[in-house]
Design a protein around this motif. Structure first.
Motif, PDB file in Angstrom:
ATOM      1  N   ALA A  56     -69.378 -50.879  28.719  1.00 42.68           N
ATOM      2  CA  ALA A  56     -70.558 -50.437  27.972  1.00 42.68           C
ATOM      3  C   ALA A  56     -71.737 -50.209  28.912  1.00 42.68           C
ATOM      4  O   ALA A  56     -72.476 -49.223  28.776  1.00 42.68           O
ATOM      5  CB  ALA A  56     -70.917 -51.469  26.897  1.00 42.68           C
ATOM      6  N   LEU A  57     -71.893 -51.108  29.881  1.00 42.76           N
ATOM      7  CA  LEU A  57     -72.987 -50.961  30.850  1.00 42.76           C
ATOM      8  C   LEU A  57     -72.783 -49.710  31.708  1.00 42.76           C
ATOM      9  O   LEU A  57     -73.734 -48.967  31.973  1.00 42.76           O
ATOM     10  CB  LEU A  57     -73.092 -52.207  31.732  1.00 42.76           C
ATOM     11  N   THR A  58     -71.548 -49.477  32.103  1.00 38.93           N
ATOM     12  CA  THR A  58     -71.231 -48.279  32.891  1.00 38.93           C
ATOM     13  C   THR A  58     -71.560 -47.011  32.109  1.00 38.93           C
ATOM     14  O   THR A  58     -72.015 -46.023  32.674  1.00 38.93           O
ATOM     15  CB  THR A  58     -69.735 -48.281  33.280  1.00 38.93           C
ATOM     16  N   ASN A  59     -71.354 -47.060  30.796  1.00 44.07           N
ATOM     17  CA  ASN A  59     -71.605 -45.890  29.948  1.00 44.07           C
ATOM     18  C   ASN A  59     -73.077 -45.735  29.552  1.00 44.07           C
ATOM     19  O   ASN A  59     -73.427 -44.772  28.885  1.00 44.07           O
ATOM     20  CB  ASN A  59     -70.727 -45.945  28.699  1.00 44.07           C
ATOM     21  N   GLY A  60     -73.928 -46.711  29.916  1.00 45.71           N
ATOM     22  CA  GLY A  60     -75.358 -46.542  29.692  1.00 45.71           C
ATOM     23  C   GLY A  60     -76.018 -47.514  28.740  1.00 45.71           C
ATOM     24  O   GLY A  60     -77.161 -47.297  28.332  1.00 45.71           O
ATOM     25  N   ALA A  61     -75.338 -48.603  28.362  1.00 46.53           N
ATOM     26  CA  ALA A  61     -75.949 -49.588  27.465  1.00 46.53           C
ATOM     27  C   ALA A  61     -77.195 -50.186  28.107  1.00 46.53           C
ATOM     28  O   ALA A  61     -77.194 -50.501  29.296  1.00 46.53           O
ATOM     29  CB  ALA A  61     -74.959 -50.694  27.121  1.00 46.53           C
ATOM     30  N   ILE A  62     -78.263 -50.349  27.308  1.00 44.55           N
ATOM     31  CA  ILE A  62     -79.517 -50.894  27.832  1.00 44.55           C
ATOM     32  C   ILE A  62     -79.715 -52.357  27.443  1.00 44.55           C
ATOM     33  O   ILE A  62     -80.608 -53.007  27.949  1.00 44.55           O
ATOM     34  CB  ILE A  62     -80.729 -50.055  27.371  1.00 44.55           C
ATOM     35  N   ALA A  63     -78.842 -52.845  26.527  1.00 50.69           N
ATOM     36  CA  ALA A  63     -78.884 -54.251  26.113  1.00 50.69           C
ATOM     37  C   ALA A  63     -77.573 -54.559  25.398  1.00 50.69           C
ATOM     38  O   ALA A  63     -76.872 -53.651  24.942  1.00 50.69           O
ATOM     39  CB  ALA A  63     -80.067 -54.522  25.194  1.00 50.69           C
ATOM     40  N   VAL A  64     -77.260 -55.859  25.297  1.00 48.36           N
ATOM     41  CA  VAL A  64     -76.014 -56.294  24.662  1.00 48.36           C
ATOM     42  C   VAL A  64     -76.313 -57.426  23.698  1.00 48.36           C
ATOM     43  O   VAL A  64     -77.110 -58.324  23.990  1.00 48.36           O
ATOM     44  CB  VAL A  64     -74.987 -56.770  25.724  1.00 48.36           C
ATOM     45  N   VAL A  65     -75.664 -57.377  22.541  1.00 46.97           N
ATOM     46  CA  VAL A  65     -75.710 -58.456  21.555  1.00 46.97           C
ATOM     47  C   VAL A  65     -74.295 -58.984  21.422  1.00 46.97           C
ATOM     48  O   VAL A  65     -73.346 -58.205  21.304  1.00 46.97           O
ATOM     49  CB  VAL A  65     -76.215 -57.946  20.186  1.00 46.97           C
ATOM     50  N   GLY A  66     -74.136 -60.311  21.458  1.00 46.42           N
ATOM     51  CA  GLY A  66     -72.809 -60.903  21.327  1.00 46.42           C
ATOM     52  C   GLY A  66     -72.887 -62.344  20.888  1.00 46.42           C
ATOM     53  O   GLY A  66     -73.976 -62.912  20.744  1.00 46.42           O
ATOM     54  N   GLU A  67     -71.704 -62.948  20.681  1.00 47.72           N
ATOM     55  CA  GLU A  67     -71.640 -64.328  20.189  1.00 47.72           C
ATOM     56  C   GLU A  67     -71.506 -65.357  21.307  1.00 47.72           C
ATOM     57  O   GLU A  67     -71.804 -66.523  21.102  1.00 47.72           O
ATOM     58  CB  GLU A  67     -70.461 -64.472  19.225  1.00 47.72           C
ATOM     59  N   GLN A  68     -71.020 -64.945  22.459  1.00 46.80           N
ATOM     60  CA  GLN A  68     -70.784 -65.895  23.541  1.00 46.80           C
ATOM     61  C   GLN A  68     -72.077 -66.211  24.282  1.00 46.80           C
ATOM     62  O   GLN A  68     -73.033 -65.448  24.256  1.00 46.80           O
ATOM     63  CB  GLN A  68     -69.753 -65.334  24.517  1.00 46.80           C
ATOM     64  N   GLU A  69     -72.076 -67.340  24.931  1.00 42.49           N
ATOM     65  CA  GLU A  69     -73.221 -67.744  25.744  1.00 42.49           C
ATOM     66  C   GLU A  69     -73.054 -67.119  27.127  1.00 42.49           C
ATOM     67  O   GLU A  69     -72.250 -67.578  27.928  1.00 42.49           O
ATOM     68  CB  GLU A  69     -73.267 -69.276  25.842  1.00 42.49           C
ATOM     69  N   LEU A  70     -73.772 -66.027  27.349  1.00 44.02           N
ATOM     70  CA  LEU A  70     -73.642 -65.268  28.596  1.00 44.02           C
ATOM     71  C   LEU A  70     -75.008 -65.015  29.209  1.00 44.02           C
ATOM     72  O   LEU A  70     -76.028 -65.078  28.536  1.00 44.02           O
ATOM     73  CB  LEU A  70     -72.988 -63.905  28.335  1.00 44.02           C
ATOM     74  N   PHE A  71     -74.989 -64.662  30.486  1.00 40.48           N
ATOM     75  CA  PHE A  71     -76.185 -64.172  31.153  1.00 40.48           C
ATOM     76  C   PHE A  71     -75.785 -62.920  31.916  1.00 40.48           C
ATOM     77  O   PHE A  71     -74.812 -62.927  32.670  1.00 40.48           O
ATOM     78  CB  PHE A  71     -76.772 -65.207  32.121  1.00 40.48           C
ATOM     79  N   LEU A  72     -76.491 -61.835  31.700  1.00 47.82           N
ATOM     80  CA  LEU A  72     -76.216 -60.584  32.400  1.00 47.82           C
ATOM     81  C   LEU A  72     -77.377 -60.264  33.322  1.00 47.82           C
ATOM     82  O   LEU A  72     -78.539 -60.376  32.924  1.00 47.82           O
ATOM     83  CB  LEU A  72     -76.024 -59.438  31.401  1.00 47.82           C
ATOM     84  N   ASN A  73     -77.070 -59.875  34.536  1.00 42.78           N
ATOM     85  CA  ASN A  73     -78.111 -59.501  35.490  1.00 42.78           C
ATOM     86  C   ASN A  73     -78.671 -58.115  35.211  1.00 42.78           C
ATOM     87  O   ASN A  73     -79.856 -57.868  35.407  1.00 42.78           O
ATOM     88  CB  ASN A  73     -77.564 -59.533  36.925  1.00 42.78           C
ATOM     89  N   GLU A  74     -77.783 -57.208  34.752  1.00 46.63           N
ATOM     90  CA  GLU A  74     -78.152 -55.788  34.648  1.00 46.63           C
ATOM     91  C   GLU A  74     -79.073 -55.482  33.469  1.00 46.63           C
ATOM     92  O   GLU A  74     -79.995 -54.685  33.579  1.00 46.63           O
ATOM     93  CB  GLU A  74     -76.890 -54.927  34.521  1.00 46.63           C
ATOM     94  N   VAL A  75     -78.779 -56.079  32.315  1.00 44.96           N
ATOM     95  CA  VAL A  75     -79.511 -55.763  31.080  1.00 44.96           C
ATOM     96  C   VAL A  75     -79.731 -57.039  30.279  1.00 44.96           C
ATOM     97  O   VAL A  75     -79.060 -58.038  30.502  1.00 44.96           O
ATOM     98  CB  VAL A  75     -78.734 -54.735  30.202  1.00 44.96           C
ATOM     99  N   PRO A  76     -80.647 -57.004  29.316  1.00 48.04           N
ATOM    100  CA  PRO A  76     -80.840 -58.181  28.463  1.00 48.04           C
ATOM    101  C   PRO A  76     -79.618 -58.442  27.584  1.00 48.04           C
ATOM    102  O   PRO A  76     -78.978 -57.506  27.094  1.00 48.04           O
ATOM    103  CB  PRO A  76     -82.044 -57.801  27.591  1.00 48.04           C
TER     104      PRO A  76
END
Length: 153
Positions: A56-76
């Protein structure tokens, strides 16, 4: 629509200040992500949407919503309790609650439901009102296609 306005419709764990980023669309399939889209990672019965975050990030996502406890460097990344429910509220907010502009008519009884639904369809369309019919005989949406119930899986 701005991300902070969009995310105001869901409960984020823990509550976070959101950023004022422009969102161009929402998708839960990484293949449908375009530049500026919000990706909602849903855990399914056969696959987990969280495994497609990088796509999704490769395709241009600017943010992600999900259920898991994650930390992403690229987007919120925003964690929610139920991603399916969050997707429904996000879509409702993003598309400005399109069901507010719809009228739903239900027809019950033993006889005449199909005839009544076709008559209503004809009356509405003769007045320039677009109409859909969902019945046991067929499914008709704005006269653009007619699916026989026997053709459905």
């Amino acid at each position: 629509m701005k991300l902070n306005e969009l995310l105001s419709s869901v409960e984020i764990i823990p509550p976070l200040k959101t950023q004022n980023i422009q969102v161009n669309g929402i998708a839960f399939n990484s293949k449908n992500i375009k530049e500026g889209y919000l990706f909602v990672a849903i855990s399914g019965t056969h696959t987990d949407g969280h495994t497609y975050i990088e796509d999704a990030l490769t395709n241009g996502a600017i943010a992600v919503v999900g259920e898991q406890e994650l930390f992403l460097n690229e987007v919120p990344y925003f964690q929610v309790k139920d991603a399916r429910k969050a997707l429904a509220y996000l879509a409702k907010t993003f598309y400005k609650n399109p069901t507010n502009n719809k009228i739903l008519i239900g027809i019950t009884g033993t006889n005449g439901k199909t005839t009544t639904s076709y008559m209503l369809k004809h009356i509405l369309e003769s007045q320039g009102i677009s109409c859909a019919v969902f019945g046991s005989i067929s499914i008709i949406i704005n006269n653009s296609y007619d699916i026989r119930s026997s053709d459905l899986p």
